[in-house]
Write a protein that holds these residues in place. Structure first.
Motif, PDB file in Angstrom:
ATOM      1  N   ALA A 104       0.720  -1.153  -0.101  1.00  0.00           N
ATOM      2  CA  ALA A 104      -0.146  -0.078   0.075  1.00  0.00           C
ATOM      3  C   ALA A 104       0.947   1.170   0.057  1.00  0.00           C
ATOM      4  O   ALA A 104       0.730   2.279  -0.658  1.00  0.00           O
ATOM      5  CB  ALA A 104      -0.883  -0.111   1.361  1.00  0.00           C
ATOM      6  N   VAL A 149       0.909   4.307  -2.916  1.00  0.00           N
ATOM      7  CA  VAL A 149       0.528   5.446  -2.370  1.00  0.00           C
ATOM      8  C   VAL A 149       1.686   6.412  -2.949  1.00  0.00           C
ATOM      9  O   VAL A 149       1.481   7.332  -3.497  1.00  0.00           O
ATOM     10  CB  VAL A 149       0.414   5.635  -0.957  1.00  0.00           C
ATOM     11  CG1 VAL A 149       0.209   7.196  -0.532  1.00  0.00           C
ATOM     12  CG2 VAL A 149      -0.776   5.201  -0.228  1.00  0.00           C
ATOM     13  N   MET A 169       1.132   7.030  -6.514  1.00  0.00           N
ATOM     14  CA  MET A 169       0.448   7.876  -6.973  1.00  0.00           C
ATOM     15  C   MET A 169       0.435   9.276  -6.459  1.00  0.00           C
ATOM     16  O   MET A 169       0.387  10.369  -7.350  1.00  0.00           O
ATOM     17  CB  MET A 169      -1.089   7.693  -6.103  1.00  0.00           C
ATOM     18  CG  MET A 169      -1.560   6.387  -6.568  1.00  0.00           C
ATOM     19  SD  MET A 169      -3.170   6.094  -5.537  1.00  0.00           S
ATOM     20  CE  MET A 169      -3.296   4.196  -5.793  1.00  0.00           C
ATOM     21  N   ALA A 170       1.568   9.463  -5.546  1.00  0.00           N
ATOM     22  CA  ALA A 170       1.972  10.893  -5.223  1.00  0.00           C
ATOM     23  C   ALA A 170       2.613  11.320  -6.377  1.00  0.00           C
ATOM     24  O   ALA A 170       2.826  12.309  -6.736  1.00  0.00           O
ATOM     25  CB  ALA A 170       2.764  10.711  -4.041  1.00  0.00           C
ATOM     26  N   THR A 177       9.741   6.252  -0.496  1.00  0.00           N
ATOM     27  CA  THR A 177       8.864   5.351  -0.308  1.00  0.00           C
ATOM     28  C   THR A 177       9.241   3.626  -0.258  1.00  0.00           C
ATOM     29  O   THR A 177       8.564   3.043   0.595  1.00  0.00           O
ATOM     30  CB  THR A 177       8.043   5.401  -1.608  1.00  0.00           C
ATOM     31  OG1 THR A 177       7.626   6.689  -2.060  1.00  0.00           O
ATOM     32  CG2 THR A 177       6.895   4.527  -1.532  1.00  0.00           C
TER      33      THR A 177
END
Lengths: 524, 102, 754
Positions: A16, A20, A23-24, A52
């Motif tokens: 996840a 995320v 997507m950022a 990340t």
């Protein structure tokens, strides 16, 4: 009504985070980049990607110390395999992002979506490693595949990237369909798509009229995985795709995809093997391992194109991991597994004990980690040496490019030398330790013939790996050879990979000790 | 009401699957090859559905929906790649895609 | 036995006792605490590694003199530590821990814990120094330091001197690892490490394709050897595993149960590949048939080796080790890489390809002496291999004109001598020859380097000559070393070579009664050949007139950095004679006197000697008194060979075809004597040269180069190239091959189920 606690979501948390982050990055491309084509303003994207990955890796590392358990109603599991592979994937994708930063900047192609695709692919790998249900497994396999198809064809210079992307896509979709059809047949035979449920049904049912469904289904599923891990004869795409893809993507594919696919393969087959005769999975994987070890190394031998050579080497290394997988299915002494030439098995101690299985798992996981670190390092040097000017020509990766590297870029030469030694299985590198563990596990399971083939082929392989070292240290660079640019991101990635290759080779103790403990715990 | 036996669906699916496979192997147009892969996926879908119907189980139906979604995503990327191939070469003939070999 | 209890200082003791006693007590009483030196052994290896690191990474920026300083100082530091270790292993109070029962006396060691573990197979990282390793340490670091010093001048013009010194330091570190290892695994790390450094240094001047092929040849032959080594280790682990399951309590001396538990506990603590484990294993495996024990003739009843006798397995293991040792120590048929390795810089040839690395095979067998003596078959094969190698290399050396090639073949030949000694079970003699050979051969190579340096890199001895006046120091040291290698009496080479010949003469192997005798004849013939070609080399290089086609009209003597090592090594070549004179009493104070080396190494080889007595595989005939007869014969042979060579090349054949000196006189007496010499040339020299040439061509070039090395590579490469064409680049053919694979698997699965 099922109720999920936060504990259920822990295993998918790393994935996840990766999603995320991805997507950022996508959003940053839409909102934060004001000046088009101003690559200077995109430096932060790689940093986001690495952070990340590091975050996801930390969470996965934390998960690794949790008790193994089934989560999300049996659709996923949290066990040493999934956590370990997620850590490997996080490390891999982090380093690949770092490598991409310099690589893309050099080509003026730095875009948020490149990093985003890498992170999506990593999320797919992590989820693939923990899936315990066929549809989940298929969806995650496609998540990582679709992301890597796009990454392969990302650069639009010359004919190679699009061609590589197309070949990968067509053959990947083809093998995906095979896997899916196999899953459908297995579903028909057992009435469920969860691995645990299937195993239960298969163990309970005597081989009735549905047996042929199970056999065909398993063979088809095996084919699908064999494609992803690049086992001969399902490896044909590998050299072309690896050559055509942007080099950091090749590194990610060869390290991460392979690790995730192997773990999924082991998970599926360990669960479902009771439905087959004792000899069938052994012969399937033994045959694959034999072909892969021999053909992979033989085909790498005449390559002067280092990138293609590394692609074939990736095939060959899949063979060594498959040797470990075969050891899992080695039939016990006294059964019909005897007397098949190279493929015969004669365990040292009668029945292969559970502790031997733990050793095999440990060997496979350690090998995957070692190969991931090494392959990132070697493709990293390759990426650093590439120049955009001759991308459309085929000579970019010729051995001559490495001539005299020890003089012009001693740091890179040392990194490459360490990686080549590791791929060749020469001490004091992680490749040697990995090979040692795998061969030892194979011998313990009684696979003397296959282990000897493994040793022989890796001895032959030393030739083409060391040829690169010879070129770097013992040849002079051609007149007027351009000096490649340096980027600090590349240097950091290479330093990390080289340190990993050597440290894990000299002091594998902490990792193997943890793996021993974890696999014993999981098998109990 | 006489139900069509499950075997018939399975045989149809197998035939579709083999047709798709054959298409991938022999057709020269990249788009057609791609459609043949879709055919194979749908054969798998049909198998899932046939078994689900036989057992009165929803898992198979669910699976089919997921597969359709995945196939759509794959199609999007796949068509983009085919277009990229066409742009770089002006053709989508598979025969001509062999810059990288040996 | 000398009582040293009241020893305090050299002066104090010397005033009340004799010189010999004082020296003996002095070396037995190190002036420092020996208890913890085992824990510091790693520093001996770490120093040169650090040196290599600094030279390799910062060498480019540090400048020449700093690089030289770091490289030499790190090896000198190792040398000082080695001296301490050498001293520390002398007192009988020095012990090393041993998990297999009684502690090891005369040794220091440390175990640094588990290195890695795979299942129940465990490898510990441990170092151990006993008399054997300590002597090797002295040779490696001592000669290594001299060669570093020499290189500072020899390589002073080279651009990549920093790389050179980094490699050289790394080599020293790897060789020290090999010697200090307490298990076969760590030894193998050193074994591979020295191979890698040797490979890097052979190809140091890589712009020449011939040198590149030399590097490749070294690489491939060494891989064949390594393969043997690995198979041997592998079989050893399996055999010991089977033994652990099968052994009975009676196998272990003492009360039985306890000792077998100690063995198993030790095995799980140290791993089966540690030397202590192999030692314990050989001690527990007697030869005599006894129903209550597992013996050499017992058949293995479990595991993959089921059905083979333990004795047969030991033989196979040793033969595999022989393959490994033959690769590293350049024995027939794997010796071919060594002469080609002379492509590297000359100091490298002196250090790696003469003094240290190539003796690794002999060191391995000395280390495993207790295993070697369990198989007379393997011993016979080792001796015969050594004999073939020694004679073949000596014959080939006749036909060579390149100064370094001659020395290289001579090295191969001397290594053959050492293998003969191993085969006869005279481990100390082999090791004595290792030590003396290290001194005089390093001196010869460095001398050759000095000659090349002073003569514009000329290596053809026919284009040299008359250097004795122009390069006096090189000449004098070269002469001493030449005399040493030919076996002239007061020099070390005589005693070490004679010790080997003597051992061959007096030893008999069970089941192979006459083999050692034949090998002895071969040894004598080789000794004569050695004297001949070495004298030829010496005379042509240093005497007569300068060749008309020499590159420079006048040679110059080298710097002190080059001559000092020569002088030191020449002095060592003389002084090492002290090791070879039989003056010591043996442990049980009876029988003939022992040489110093034999006495010194007794703690290392005592288990092997005990096995020899127990098994009766090897019988040694003892003679009373000193072997004057054998000495006289060896001396006479060396003198004859060397004398013949001097006469022929100094007085009969002239470089420029002109006659001079005593030959002038002969010519004035009878012109037609000329034809006698021609006849002699035709009848004796030509055939010898021809045979030598045939050997060189057939064995070296054709069989090994072409068939073995190139042939294997060719077949593999062709298969690979053929497979490559399957990769047509067409996606659909890929899919077709995948489908084919799928069909095969499906057919197999359905065949199984239906």
């Amino acid at each position: 009504m099922p109720s999920f606690s936060i504990q259920d979501f822990m295993p998918i948390f790393p994935a996840a985070i990766l999603a995320v982050g991805a997507m950022a990055l996508l959003l940053s491309e839409a909102f934060l980049v004001s000046v088009p084509h101003a690559s200077a303003s995109r430096g932060y994207q790689a940093v986001i990607g690495v952070i990340t990955a590091a975050f996801a890796g930390t969470v996965a590392f934390h998960n690794a110390f949790e008790d193994p358990r089934v989560v999300l109603q049996g659709f996923a599991v949290l066990d040493p395999f999934s956590s370990f592979v997620t850590v490997v994937v996080a490390v891999t994708v982090g380093l690949a992002v770092l490598l991409s930063a310099g690589f893309l900047k050099h080509r003026n192609a730095e875009r948020g979506e490149f990093y985003a695709l890498m992170l999506f692919a990593a999320a797919g790998m992590s989820l693939l490693a923990l899936s315990a249900e066929f549809i989940t497994l298929f969806v995650n396999l496609e998540v990582l595949s679709v992301a890597t198809y796009a990454l392969t064809a990302y650069l639009r210079r010359g004919t190679r990237p699009a061609e590589a992307g197309f070949k990968y896509f067509i053959l990947g979709a083809f093998s995906g369909a095979l896997l899916l059809y196999g899953a459908a047949l297995l579903y028909g035979a057992t009435g469920t798509t969860k691995l645990a449920g299937m195993a239960e049904v298969l163990r309970a049912a005597s081989s009735g009229d549905k047996a042929w469904l199970v056999y065909c289904g398993m063979v088809l599923v095996a084919t699908g995985f064999a494609f992803k891990v690049a086992a001969v004869p399902f490896h044909m795409w590998t050299p072309d795709v690896y050559e055509g893809a942007p080099t950091p993507v090749t590194a990610l594919m060869s390290a991460g995809v392979k690790a995730a696919a192997f773990v999924a393969l082991i998970r599926v087959f360990v669960a479902l093997a009771p439905g087959l005769g004792p000899q069938v999975p052994f012969v399937l994987f033994g045959g694959l391992a034999l072909l892969t070890m021999v053909a992979g190394n033989l085909m790498a031998l005449p390559q002067r194109n280092v990138k293609r050579m590394l692609a074939y080497s990736s095939v060959a290394h899949a063979g060594y991991v498959l040797l470990g997988v075969t050891a899992l299915f080695a039939p016990a002494a006294g059964t019909e597994g005897h007397g098949m030439g190279v493929l015969s098995a004669s365990p040292l101690l009668g029945q292969v004990p559970a502790s031997a299985h733990a050793d095999i798992y440990k060997a496979i996981l350690f090998y995957l980690l070692g190969y991931a670190v090494t392959t990132i390092g070697s493709f990293g040097v390759l990426a650093a040496l590439e120049r955009r000017e001759d991308e459309t020509r085929g000579t970019t990766w010729d051995l001559d490019r490495f001539a005299g590297l020890a003089h012009s870029k001693p740091g890179w030469a040392i990194a490459m030398a360490a990686c080549m030694l590791s791929l060749g299985g020469i001490p004091p590198t992680v490749g040697f330790m990995g090979k040692l563990l795998v061969f030892r596990a194979a011998v313990d399971a009684g696979l003397l013939g296959l282990a000897i083939v493994g040793v022989l082929t890796s001895a032959a392989a030393a030739y083409y790996y060391l040829r690169v070292v010879v070129y770097m240290f013992m040849r002079n660079a051609a007149e007027g050879a351009a000096v490649p640019e340096r980027h600090w991101q590349t240097d950091v990635a290479l330093a990390v990979a080289t340190a990993g290759v050597i440290l894990l080779g000299i002091l594998p103790g902490p990792v193997t000790a943890w793996l021993t403990q974890a696999t014993m715990l999981a098998l109990r | 009401m006489q139900l069509v036996p499950t075997q018939h669906y399975l045989i149809l699916a197998a035939v579709l699957f083999c047709l798709g496979m054959l298409g991938v192997l022999v057709r020269r147009n990249a788009l057609v090859v791609f459609m043949c892969v879709e055919l194979m996926l749908n054969a798998a879908n049909l198998t899932f559905l046939a078994f689900a119907r036989e057992r009165g189980d929803v898992t198979g139906h669910l699976s089919a929906f997921f597969i359709i979604a995945v196939a759509a995503a794959e199609a999007a990327v796949g068509l983009a790649i085919v277009i990229a191939v066409f742009r770089s070469r002006g053709t989508v003939n598979i025969d001509e895609l062999h810059t990288m070999k040996h | 036995m000398i009582d040293c209890s009241d020893f305090q200082s050299f002066g104090q003791y010397f005033s009340t006792h004799g010189f010999t006693d004082t020296v003996t007590c002095f070396v037995q009483n190190p002036p420092f605490n020996t208890a913890n030196i085992g824990n510091s052994l790693w520093m001996i290896i770490a120093l040169p590694i650090l040196g290599a690191f600094f030279c390799g990474v910062f060498g480019k920026f540090m400048g020449r003199s700093n690089t030289h300083l770091i490289a030499s100082a790190s090896v000198f530091g190792s040398f000082l530590l080695s001296v301490m270790v050498f001293w520390a292993v002398n007192p009988s109070s020095t012990v090393a821990p041993n998990p297999f029962g009684s502690t090891l006396r005369y040794a220091v060691g440390a175990d640094y814990g588990t290195w890695f573990q795979a299942g129940d197979f465990r490898v510990n990282f441990g170092l151990l120094a006993d008399h054997l390793s300590a002597s090797m340490l002295m040779v490696i670091t001592g000669v290594g330091f001299l060669i570093h010093l020499y290189s500072t001048s020899y390589m002073s013009h080279d651009k990549a001197y920093w790389r050179y010194f980094a490699y050289l330091n790394l080599f020293v570190a790897m060789m020290l690892t090999l010697v200090l290892a307490d298990s076969l695994v760590l030894l193998f790390v050193g074994w591979e490490g020295v191979g890698m450094c040797s490979y890097l240094l052979i190809g140091f001047w890589y712009d020449d394709p011939a040198k590149a092929f030399a590097g490749r040849k070294a690489f491939i032959t060494n891989r064949i050897g390594d393969f043997g080594f690995l198979v041997a280790c592998f079989l050893l682990v399996l055999t010991m595993g089977a033994f652990t399951l099968q052994a009975k309590n009676n196998n272990f001396p003492g009360d039985g149960t306890g000792s077998s538990q100690v063995f198993k506990a030790g095995l799980s603590a140290k791993g089966p590949l540690s030397f202590a484990a192999i030692d314990a294993f050989t001690r527990a495996l007697p030869s005599k048939a006894d129903s209550n024990q597992v013996t050499l003739s017992t058949v293995i009843d479990n595991g993959p080796l089921k059905g083979f006798a333990y004795g047969a397995m030991v033989t196979v293991i040793l033969l595999c080790f022989l393959l490994g040792a033959a690769g590293k120590s350049a024995q027939f048929p794997l010796y071919v890489w060594l002469p080609d390795a002379m492509a590297g810089p000359t100091p490298v040839s002196a250090l790696i390809h003469a003094a240290t690395m190539v003796t690794a095979g002999i060191y391995l067998f000395c280390r495993l002496s207790y295993l070697v003596v369990l198989s007379p078959t393997a011993m016979a094969v080792i001796a015969v291999t050594g004999g073939i190698t020694a004679l073949l290399a000596a014959l080939i050396a006749f036909a060579q004109d390149d100064i370094k090639k001659i020395l290289a073949y001579s090295t191969v030949s001397q290594l053959g001598f050492m293998f003969m000694a191993i085969g006869a079970g005279a481990f100390w003699a082999a090791f004595l020859h290792v030590v003396t050979h290290a001194f005089f051969k390093a001196c010869l190579f460095l001398g050759a380097g000095s000659v090349m340096h002073g003569n514009a890199e000329e290596t053809n001895i026919k284009k040299l000559g008359g250097l004795s006046k122009e390069m006096p120091v090189t000449w004098a040291t070269f002469l001493i070393s030449t005399l040493a290698i030919t076996g002239m009496v007061p020099l070390s080479g005589f005693f070490s070579k004679d010790a080997i010949l003597h051992a061959l003469h007096t030893t008999t192997l069970e089941g192979y009664e006459h083999i050692l005798h034949w090998v002895w004849y071969v040894g004598l013939a080789t000794a004569a050949c050695t004297a001949f070609y070495m004298m030829r080399l010496y005379v042509l290089t240093f005497h007569g007139t300068r060749a008309p086609d020499a590159k420079v009209p006048h040679a110059h003597e080298s710097d002190w950095q080059m001559t000092l090592p020569l002088v030191v090594l020449a002095m060592l070549a003389i002084a090492a004679v002290a090791h070879g004179i039989p003056v010591m009493e043996n442990a049980n104070r009876e029988g003939p006197l022992q040489t110093v080396m034999e006495n010194y190494l007794h703690p290392v080889f005592q288990n092997a000697m005990r096995s020899i007595e127990a098994t009766g595989f090897v019988t040694v005939e003892h003679e009373e008194g000193l072997p004057w007869g054998a000495w006289g014969m060896a001396w006479a042979i060396a003198l004859a060979g060397g004398g013949l060579s001097i006469v022929l090349y100094r007085f009969v054949f002239k470089r420029d075809g002109q006659w001079s000196g005593p030959a002038e006189f002969i010519r004035s007496l009878a012109q037609h004597k000329f034809y006698v010499d021609e006849l002699y040339e035709l009848l004796v020299i030509r055939p010898v040269k021809f045979v030598s040439f045939i050997f060189f061509k057939i064995v070296d070039s054709l069989l090994i180069d072409t068939v073995a090395v190139r042939g294997t590579a060719w077949v593999t490469a062709q298969t690979g190239a053929a497979l490559r064409y399957l990769q047509s680049g067409d996606a659909q053919s890929y899919a077709a091959i995948m489908t084919l694979g799928l069909m095969c698997a499906l057919f197999y699965a359905l065949f199984k189920v239906l």
